[in-house]
Scaffold this active site. Structure first.
Site, PDB file in Angstrom:
ATOM      1  N   GLY A 219     -38.610 -11.018 -40.712  1.00 31.40           N
ATOM      2  CA  GLY A 219     -37.796 -12.229 -40.593  1.00 31.40           C
ATOM      3  C   GLY A 219     -36.327 -12.004 -40.930  1.00 31.40           C
ATOM      4  O   GLY A 219     -35.742 -10.952 -40.627  1.00 31.40           O
ATOM      5  N   VAL A 263     -41.208 -10.440 -56.618  1.00 32.68           N
ATOM      6  CA  VAL A 263     -40.061 -10.909 -57.410  1.00 32.68           C
ATOM      7  C   VAL A 263     -40.464 -11.814 -58.575  1.00 32.68           C
ATOM      8  O   VAL A 263     -39.676 -12.026 -59.496  1.00 32.68           O
ATOM      9  CB  VAL A 263     -38.986 -11.626 -56.540  1.00 32.68           C
ATOM     10  N   LEU A 299     -45.858 -35.060 -51.571  1.00 30.04           N
ATOM     11  CA  LEU A 299     -45.960 -35.057 -53.037  1.00 30.04           C
ATOM     12  C   LEU A 299     -47.318 -35.610 -53.487  1.00 30.04           C
ATOM     13  O   LEU A 299     -47.927 -35.089 -54.426  1.00 30.04           O
ATOM     14  CB  LEU A 299     -44.805 -35.878 -53.628  1.00 30.04           C
ATOM     15  N   TYR A 355     -40.174 -27.201 -52.039  1.00 29.73           N
ATOM     16  CA  TYR A 355     -39.208 -26.314 -51.375  1.00 29.73           C
ATOM     17  C   TYR A 355     -37.777 -26.880 -51.478  1.00 29.73           C
ATOM     18  O   TYR A 355     -36.839 -26.167 -51.824  1.00 29.73           O
ATOM     19  CB  TYR A 355     -39.624 -26.170 -49.908  1.00 29.73           C
ATOM     20  N   LYS A 359     -34.598 -25.102 -53.268  1.00 27.44           N
ATOM     21  CA  LYS A 359     -33.411 -24.689 -52.514  1.00 27.44           C
ATOM     22  C   LYS A 359     -32.156 -25.457 -52.953  1.00 27.44           C
ATOM     23  O   LYS A 359     -31.040 -24.951 -52.837  1.00 27.44           O
ATOM     24  CB  LYS A 359     -33.665 -24.856 -51.013  1.00 27.44           C
ATOM     25  N   THR A 390     -37.897 -17.750 -36.529  1.00 30.89           N
ATOM     26  CA  THR A 390     -38.653 -16.732 -37.275  1.00 30.89           C
ATOM     27  C   THR A 390     -40.133 -17.115 -37.280  1.00 30.89           C
ATOM     28  O   THR A 390     -40.497 -18.193 -36.790  1.00 30.89           O
ATOM     29  CB  THR A 390     -38.236 -16.666 -38.760  1.00 30.89           C
TER      30      THR A 390
HETATM   31  P1  NAD Z   1     -40.540 -15.020 -43.764  1.00 35.70           P
HETATM   32  O1  NAD Z   1     -41.737 -15.686 -44.297  1.00 35.70           O
HETATM   33  O2  NAD Z   1     -40.551 -14.522 -42.354  1.00 35.70           O
HETATM   34  O3  NAD Z   1     -40.121 -13.786 -44.722  1.00 35.70           O
HETATM   35  C1  NAD Z   1     -40.073 -13.907 -46.112  1.00 35.70           C
HETATM   36  C2  NAD Z   1     -40.301 -12.554 -46.747  1.00 35.70           C
HETATM   37  O4  NAD Z   1     -40.279 -12.747 -48.172  1.00 35.70           O
HETATM   38  C3  NAD Z   1     -41.660 -11.955 -46.377  1.00 35.70           C
HETATM   39  O5  NAD Z   1     -41.522 -10.618 -45.973  1.00 35.70           O
HETATM   40  C4  NAD Z   1     -42.473 -12.095 -47.669  1.00 35.70           C
HETATM   41  O6  NAD Z   1     -43.454 -11.077 -47.832  1.00 35.70           O
HETATM   42  C5  NAD Z   1     -41.356 -12.013 -48.714  1.00 35.70           C
HETATM   43  N1  NAD Z   1     -41.801 -12.565 -49.996  1.00 35.70           N
HETATM   44  C6  NAD Z   1     -42.487 -13.710 -50.215  1.00 35.70           C
HETATM   45  N2  NAD Z   1     -42.803 -13.839 -51.518  1.00 35.70           N
HETATM   46  C7  NAD Z   1     -42.302 -12.748 -52.142  1.00 35.70           C
HETATM   47  C8  NAD Z   1     -42.301 -12.303 -53.481  1.00 35.70           C
HETATM   48  N3  NAD Z   1     -42.932 -13.006 -54.446  1.00 35.70           N
HETATM   49  N4  NAD Z   1     -41.694 -11.126 -53.792  1.00 35.70           N
HETATM   50  C9  NAD Z   1     -41.098 -10.404 -52.807  1.00 35.70           C
HETATM   51  N5  NAD Z   1     -41.054 -10.771 -51.513  1.00 35.70           N
HETATM   52  C10 NAD Z   1     -41.665 -11.928 -51.188  1.00 35.70           C
HETATM   53  O7  NAD Z   1     -39.338 -16.056 -43.982  1.00 35.70           O
HETATM   54  P2  NAD Z   1     -37.892 -16.150 -43.289  1.00 35.70           P
HETATM   55  O8  NAD Z   1     -37.932 -17.243 -42.294  1.00 35.70           O
HETATM   56  O9  NAD Z   1     -37.378 -14.822 -42.894  1.00 35.70           O
HETATM   57  O10 NAD Z   1     -37.034 -16.716 -44.530  1.00 35.70           O
HETATM   58  C11 NAD Z   1     -36.225 -15.898 -45.379  1.00 35.70           C
HETATM   59  C12 NAD Z   1     -35.464 -16.807 -46.317  1.00 35.70           C
HETATM   60  O11 NAD Z   1     -34.707 -17.757 -45.581  1.00 35.70           O
HETATM   61  C13 NAD Z   1     -36.370 -17.605 -47.261  1.00 35.70           C
HETATM   62  O12 NAD Z   1     -35.752 -17.705 -48.530  1.00 35.70           O
HETATM   63  C14 NAD Z   1     -36.435 -18.957 -46.579  1.00 35.70           C
HETATM   64  O13 NAD Z   1     -36.734 -19.982 -47.494  1.00 35.70           O
HETATM   65  C15 NAD Z   1     -35.024 -19.069 -46.025  1.00 35.70           C
HETATM   66  N6  NAD Z   1     -34.882 -20.007 -44.906  1.00 35.70           N
HETATM   67  C16 NAD Z   1     -35.464 -19.771 -43.690  1.00 35.70           C
HETATM   68  C17 NAD Z   1     -35.277 -20.685 -42.670  1.00 35.70           C
HETATM   69  C18 NAD Z   1     -35.847 -20.479 -41.287  1.00 35.70           C
HETATM   70  O14 NAD Z   1     -35.560 -21.287 -40.395  1.00 35.70           O
HETATM   71  N7  NAD Z   1     -36.603 -19.434 -41.031  1.00 35.70           N
HETATM   72  C19 NAD Z   1     -34.507 -21.837 -42.869  1.00 35.70           C
HETATM   73  C20 NAD Z   1     -33.950 -22.049 -44.127  1.00 35.70           C
HETATM   74  C21 NAD Z   1     -34.124 -21.117 -45.133  1.00 35.70           C
END
Ligand code: NAD
Length: 449
Positions: A219, A263, A299, A355, A359, A390
């Protein structure tokens, strides 16, 4: 260049077919532009730049933009319109915006840029000036909603204490006046008074730097690793042990290192610090807290496990890890911390109280930590992605997903690379005057606008 990942946008595919384009034109359906994105060697803008305004930044701005092709008001295909509004000291003078923009705003090239520069309102000493400068926000955000064909509009507030050379603003202007900011619109960025040293090569600003990216297996995180590596950094790619093969794949692709790391583990920060200090003398330069999860329930139906897990990964981990790396000297003085928030943390979202809380907390973390970390010349900023294509968004039910894509000024979802380019802008050593900022990468989504 990082490949665009994520689910195919069926509507855009339909529009790019001949019958699709015909039906869309007849029915007045939204027509998302194929956004211009960064490609090495291509000019930053699709056309020449017209500079206007007569404030304290006008002359340095011309010097700073001297390597961009200059336009005249008679041109009809502007790559960018840049206006120095710092000379506007009272409300009646806001008319200068109308006088400059109104005659030329129709004549933008596809993916053109509108950038207004003002003086940080909170740093003005005069009520009239504060009011007039604050008004610029409504102007640029409205322009962002009016311009078409992938054009964007932003406001950059520059501290009145910035030195006349404007070196601290250059990285921000270069980012905004480029294809790297394709999915960023309607944003307000405050730039402090610090001077900056330009990197030897603006295409490799991270040469010699060490960056940590959490959640790098897939992602957005995988693309952040690719873009930081493209910009010259050695990237330590961290993800949960179960991410195994995908994590190694990212690390191999970027010539970086992979580190199995949850993490939220109690020893996560120790493990990270140890890894960094053993292999890279002096520690890391950049940490990107990208790892994030959703566990959606309204909730009323939420259980404690879902609540705690989301807060733990998305908010507590970035806070604890940054504090610990700084305390252990594993993040260098002059370092960069980049957090990943979300528009759900700004607008709120049904089924995402956990969430949204996490955030929004990330934004608080950035605001509260900026002055503390400034003592070590470390900056902390956040990107707040909107709808990004993604695996996370591909899992959203079709109708909600389609609404998420189209409810923005750019009428489409973003690519992972759009978030990564914004992270790289914050990571740039020349962005030392940018801290405590949250930049939404959302195509000016109507959510939380
Ligand atoms: P994704 O689920 O494709 O990837 C997230 C990655 O984080 C995964 O590889 C997962 O294994 C890893 N991860 C999860 N828990 C973990 C932990 N405890 N320790 C280490 N790694 C861990 O998600 P994404 O869409 O690529 O999102 C990445 C970031 O962007 C996130 O913080 C998400 O909240 C934020 N985000 C995404 C979107 C979107 O539209 N995709 C929108 C707003 C915010």
């Amino acid at each position: 260049m990082a490949a665009s990942k994520g689910a195919p946008d069926i509507y855009s595919q339909f529009l790019s077919s001949a019958p699709g384009a015909f039906i869309a034109a007849k029915a007045g359906l939204p027509r998302p532009e194929n956004l211009r994105r960064y490609k090495h060697g291509e000019p930053p803008l699709a056309g020449p730049v017209l500079i206007g305004g007569k404030g304290r930044l006008a002359e340095p701005l011309r010097a700073l933009l001297s390597d961009y092709p200059a336009a005249s008001a008679a041109d009809d295909n502007f790559g960018a319109l840049v206006f120095d509004a710092t000379g506007i000291g009272q409300v009646t003078e806001l008319e200068q915006l109308f006088e400059f923009f109104q005659p030329v705003i129709r004549n933008l090239a596809p993916s053109a840029r509108v950038v207004v520069l003002g003086t940080t309102p909170e740093e003005t000493t005069d009520v009239d000036e504060h009011v007039a400068q604050r008004a610029l926000e409504g102007f640029t955000r409205s322009v962002g909603k009016e311009v078409k064909r992938g054009a964007t509009a932003q406001l950059v507030y520059v501290s009145p204490k910035a030195s006349p050379g404007l070196s601290g603003v250059e990285s921000t202007l270069r980012f905004l006046l480029s294809a790297k900011s394709a999915f960023v619109s309607g944003q307000v960025i405050r730039v402090g008074a610090e001077d900056s040293t330009a990197p030897a090569d603006w295409d490799k600003p991270l040469e010699g730097k060490v960056a940590i990216v959490t959640g790098a297996a897939r992602g957005i995180g995988a693309t952040i690793a690719e873009v930081l590596s493209r910009d010259g950094a050695h990237v330590i790619c961290a993800d949960i042990p179960a991410a195994g093969d995908a994590l190694s794949e990212t690390a191999n692709k970027v010539g970086g290192t992979s580190l199995a790391l949850d993490v939220t583990a109690p020893d996560a920060a120790d493990k990270l610090a140890e890894h960094v200090l053993e292999r890279h003398s002096g520690g890391a330069d950049i940490i990107v807290h990208n790892a994030g999860i959703t566990r959606d329930k309204t909730l009323a139906n939420m259980d404690e496990g879902r609540w705690n897990m989301v807060i733990g990964v998305n908010l507590l981990a970035p806070q604890k890890i940054t504090e610990s790396l700084v305390a252990k000297g594993a993040l260098k003085e002059g370092g960069r911390v980049i957090d990943v928030s979300s528009i759900a943390g700004i607008a709120g979202n049904r089924g995402q109280t956990n969430y949204g809380t996490s955030k929004a907390g990330v934004i608080g973390l950035v605001e509260a930590s900026a002055p503390v970390l400034a003592e070590k010349n470390i900056t902390i900023n956040a990107v707040a992605p909107g709808f990004i294509e993604t695996a996370m968004t591909a899992a959203i039910p079709f109708a909600t997903r389609e609404a998420g894509r189209r409810m923005s000024s750019l009428l489409q979802g973003g690519q992972t690379v759009d978030v990564a380019e914004t992270v790289a802008y914050f990571a740039n050593p020349a962005s030392n005057a940018v801290t405590g900022q949250v930049v939404r990468v959302c195509g000016q989504s109507l959510l939380g606008a």
